[in-house]
Design an enzyme around this catalytic site. Structure first.
Site, PDB file in Angstrom:
ATOM      1  N   LYS A 197       0.853  -1.184   0.000  1.00  0.00           N
ATOM      2  CA  LYS A 197       0.000   0.000   0.000  1.00  0.00           C
ATOM      3  C   LYS A 197       0.885   1.230   0.000  1.00  0.00           C
ATOM      4  CE  LYS A 197      -4.474   0.957   0.205  1.00  0.00           C
ATOM      5  NZ  LYS A 197      -5.596   0.122  -0.222  1.00  0.00           N
TER       6      LYS A 197
HETATM    7  P1  NAD Z   1     -12.852   8.339  -2.421  1.00  0.00           P
HETATM    8  O1  NAD Z   1     -11.799   9.338  -2.129  1.00  0.00           O
HETATM    9  O2  NAD Z   1     -13.340   8.157  -3.813  1.00  0.00           O
HETATM   10  O3  NAD Z   1     -14.146   8.585  -1.516  1.00  0.00           O
HETATM   11  C1  NAD Z   1     -14.108   8.805  -0.134  1.00  0.00           C
HETATM   12  C2  NAD Z   1     -15.393   9.540   0.217  1.00  0.00           C
HETATM   13  O4  NAD Z   1     -15.482   9.672   1.636  1.00  0.00           O
HETATM   14  C3  NAD Z   1     -15.438  10.961  -0.368  1.00  0.00           C
HETATM   15  O5  NAD Z   1     -16.687  11.197  -0.960  1.00  0.00           O
HETATM   16  C4  NAD Z   1     -15.213  11.834   0.858  1.00  0.00           C
HETATM   17  O6  NAD Z   1     -15.806  13.112   0.746  1.00  0.00           O
HETATM   18  C5  NAD Z   1     -15.861  10.995   1.945  1.00  0.00           C
HETATM   19  N1  NAD Z   1     -15.411  11.360   3.270  1.00  0.00           N
HETATM   20  C6  NAD Z   1     -14.224  11.896   3.652  1.00  0.00           C
HETATM   21  N2  NAD Z   1     -14.221  12.135   4.964  1.00  0.00           N
HETATM   22  C7  NAD Z   1     -15.418  11.744   5.436  1.00  0.00           C
HETATM   23  C8  NAD Z   1     -16.027  11.758   6.719  1.00  0.00           C
HETATM   24  N3  NAD Z   1     -15.383  12.207   7.786  1.00  0.00           N
HETATM   25  N4  NAD Z   1     -17.271  11.262   6.831  1.00  0.00           N
HETATM   26  C9  NAD Z   1     -17.930  10.800   5.755  1.00  0.00           C
HETATM   27  N5  NAD Z   1     -17.419  10.779   4.517  1.00  0.00           N
HETATM   28  C10 NAD Z   1     -16.183  11.253   4.361  1.00  0.00           C
HETATM   29  O7  NAD Z   1     -12.270   6.963  -1.828  1.00  0.00           O
HETATM   30  P2  NAD Z   1     -12.689   5.494  -2.231  1.00  0.00           P
HETATM   31  O8  NAD Z   1     -11.769   5.039  -3.299  1.00  0.00           O
HETATM   32  O9  NAD Z   1     -14.152   5.383  -2.403  1.00  0.00           O
HETATM   33  O10 NAD Z   1     -12.251   4.708  -0.900  1.00  0.00           O
HETATM   34  C11 NAD Z   1     -13.078   4.638   0.251  1.00  0.00           C
HETATM   35  C12 NAD Z   1     -12.637   3.459   1.115  1.00  0.00           C
HETATM   36  O11 NAD Z   1     -12.696   2.273   0.326  1.00  0.00           O
HETATM   37  C13 NAD Z   1     -11.211   3.543   1.650  1.00  0.00           C
HETATM   38  O12 NAD Z   1     -11.160   2.927   2.924  1.00  0.00           O
HETATM   39  C14 NAD Z   1     -10.430   2.708   0.670  1.00  0.00           C
HETATM   40  O13 NAD Z   1      -9.233   2.182   1.213  1.00  0.00           O
HETATM   41  C15 NAD Z   1     -11.431   1.622   0.376  1.00  0.00           C
HETATM   42  N6  NAD Z   1     -11.192   0.906  -0.898  1.00  0.00           N
HETATM   43  C16 NAD Z   1     -11.180   1.567  -2.092  1.00  0.00           C
HETATM   44  C17 NAD Z   1     -10.975   0.838  -3.258  1.00  0.00           C
HETATM   45  C18 NAD Z   1     -11.030   1.472  -4.629  1.00  0.00           C
HETATM   46  O14 NAD Z   1     -11.025   0.728  -5.628  1.00  0.00           O
HETATM   47  N7  NAD Z   1     -11.113   2.770  -4.765  1.00  0.00           N
HETATM   48  C19 NAD Z   1     -10.753  -0.543  -3.200  1.00  0.00           C
HETATM   49  C20 NAD Z   1     -10.780  -1.176  -1.966  1.00  0.00           C
HETATM   50  C21 NAD Z   1     -11.006  -0.441  -0.820  1.00  0.00           C
END
Ligand code: NAD
Length: 476
Positions: free
Chosen positions: A107
């Site tokens: 990561k």
């Molecule tokens: P992203 O940046 O696209 O979205 C995150 C969202 O959370 C945003 O809309 C942001 O405004 C919101 N956010 C931020 N702070 C917040 C708060 N305090 N309360 C509520 N919402 C809040 O990120 P993502 O890619 O969707 O990732 C989200 C989670 O999923 C992370 O834990 C990441 O590790 C996990 N994840 C992502 C992927 C991927 O393919 N993108 C894959 C596996 C796991």
């Protein structure tokens, strides 16, 4: 009042690992080898922006190289630190093992608030970070393959891919150095939606097993279930969209960084998303009640809670008040080890992160294979498949002439049956298969062993067992 002491994210992951490992018969040395993070590289680099030199801190952590390349996203957030990337890298190791993608775990992260920078500045910063990692083989098609995570997406992956290609001009496989790229830069159809789509497939599989639903006190189908989602980013948006538009679930709460929206009749996910794109947050969205204390909506009455934003949001301070009987961890590490114990005692079923959000790495795996094979999925077979279907349909039509009126093909059958699968359909089919099989491997352990109370411990047992077999095969 004294603050409640929680372990760090990495300690939390280790505690969950230890819980599962204590139920296994691993040589103690091997257990330790699997748990610890192999290496974490910290880099500080300067970029000249707006007339000044700005120094940025980034990390790339490699948790386990029992299989290579190692795989894991790159996160852009101010809160990124070594403990966090190490926890996330460890989760990647177990996730890849659980869904049988042939990777070790890694990561990366950059301490940055991407909203503070212009696009061309972000490009400069990303290219410089990629350069620092690539020159140490921490970006490399056969050794370390990043992907998007919080704060990054297709755009950043395209910059990273191009930066690597500029540094390795004769590497024919250079595009396989990173996944999550846009389609026109070597990406694959269905990668952007993959993690959210995986959440949908995971829930569909859960709802296929009445005994599992019973453990959460749920009955019926996904249709009509009340869902609260935290984070309407890549993962949360796609999960909420598919669950509401395709499975009939009702999104009754959406929590974002600037508060939460609630509407017991359901919230239109697409229109909230458009609102966020335009206004930067959910405040003032007209068709729902806004509450400034977004976190409290995690405790709202609902059937399924989907934390899809940050780690540690369900912790010792609120676990007791969570009302959802089923939590699916779309984010990594949203439930701390302490909260996990409280929820388990309350009978809440948790579909764990390492399984629930594995859709992203699964489709990344397909993209990596596509890049290495230099051919789009389905390109060779599609028309041949259509031709074979055509044969059957024309034979049926020929027979039809000899049959009476009682028999006929349903109206859309011919068009639907004739069409060969395109890349998107193949990707979704591969993802669905992966999510079903991985769920079944977890539930088999969950149901067959009296000492395994929950899906998370079952997931760890399946994953650790596979990693340990890899290490043993290497002679360790
Ligand atoms: P992203 O940046 O696209 O979205 C995150 C969202 O959370 C945003 O809309 C942001 O405004 C919101 N956010 C931020 N702070 C917040 C708060 N305090 N309360 C509520 N919402 C809040 O990120 P993502 O890619 O969707 O990732 C989200 C989670 O999923 C992370 O834990 C990441 O590790 C996990 N994840 C992502 C992927 C991927 O393919 N993108 C894959 C596996 C796991």
């Amino acid at each position: 009042m004294t603050a409640i002491k929680e372990p760090s994210f990495r300690e939390s992951v280790d505690l969950m690992f230890n819980r599962a490992a204590s139920l296994m018969d691993l040589p103690p040395g091997l257990e330790e080898k699997i748990r610890v993070c192999n290496a974490t590289y910290t880099v500080r680099f300067g970029v000249r922006l707006r007339g000044d030199i700005h120094t940025f801190t980034g990390y790339r952590s490699v948790h386990s190289e029992h299989m290579e390349p190692v795989k894991g996203g790159i996160r852009y957030a101010l809160a990124v630190n070594q403990d966090e990337v190490e926890a996330l890298a460890a989760l990647m190791t177990y996730k890849c093992a659980l869904v049988e993608t042939p990777f070790g775990g890694s990561k990366g992260g950059l301490c940055i608030d991407p909203r503070q920078y212009e696009e061309h500045e972000l490009e400069q910063i990303t290219r410089r970070f990629a350069y620092e990692l690539a020159k140490r083989d921490l970006i490399n098609p056969s050794q370390n393959v990043p992907a998007p995570d919080m704060g990054t997406g297709e755009r950043e992956m395209a910059w990273i891919s191009d930066q690597y290609a500029r540094m390795n001009t004769t590497d024919i496989n250079s595009r396989a150095c990173v996944t999550g790229k846009p389609l026109n830069a070597g990406g694959i159809a269905g990668r952007v939606e993959a993690t959210g789509r995986g959440i949908q497939y995971a829930l569909r599989e859960f709802f296929r097993h009445p005994e599992d639903m019973q453990k959460a006190g749920l009955t019926g189908k996904l249709d009509g279930k009340r869902v609260v989602v935290q984070g309407l980013g890549n993962v949360g948006y796609h999960a909420a969209k598919f669950l509401s538009e395709e499975d009939g679930a009702r999104i009754v709460g959406i929590i974002e960084w600037d508060g939460a929206l609630c509407n017991p009749d359901g919230i239109d996910v697409e229109s909230v998303r458009q609102w966020i794109v335009k206004h930067g947050g959910v405040s003032d969205y007209p068709d729902a009640t806004h509450s400034a204390e977004g976190g409290e909506v995690l405790e709202a009455e609902c059937d399924i809670l989907v934390p899809a934003a940050l780690e540690g949001v369900i912790n010792l301070s609120n676990a007791e008040r969570i009302k959802a009987p089923l939590i699916i961890e779309a984010a990594n590490g949203p439930v701390t080890a302490g909260a996990d114990e409280i929820l388990r005692k309350k009978g809440v079923v948790i579909i764990p992160d390492m399984y629930a959000n594995a859709g992203g790495v699964t489709v990344s795996y397909f993209e990596w294979v596509k890049n290495l094979s230099h051919i789009r999925f389905g390109r060779m077979q599609r028309r041949q498949e259509e031709a074979r279907h055509e044969l059957i349909v024309s034979e049926l039509e020929r027979l039809d002439r000899y049959l009476d009126d009682a028999w006929s093909m349903s109206p859309n059958f011919k068009a639907k049956y004739l069409r060969g699968a395109d890349e998107l359909e193949l990707v979704r089919s591969g993802l669905d298969d992966t999510m079903r099989i991985a769920y079944q491997s977890m539930r088999e352990v969950w149901h067959s062993r009296d000492d395994v109370e929950d899906l998370r411990t079952a997931a760890y047992i399946v994953a650790i067992d596979r990693v340990s077999k890899s290490y043993r095969a290497k002679g360790l």
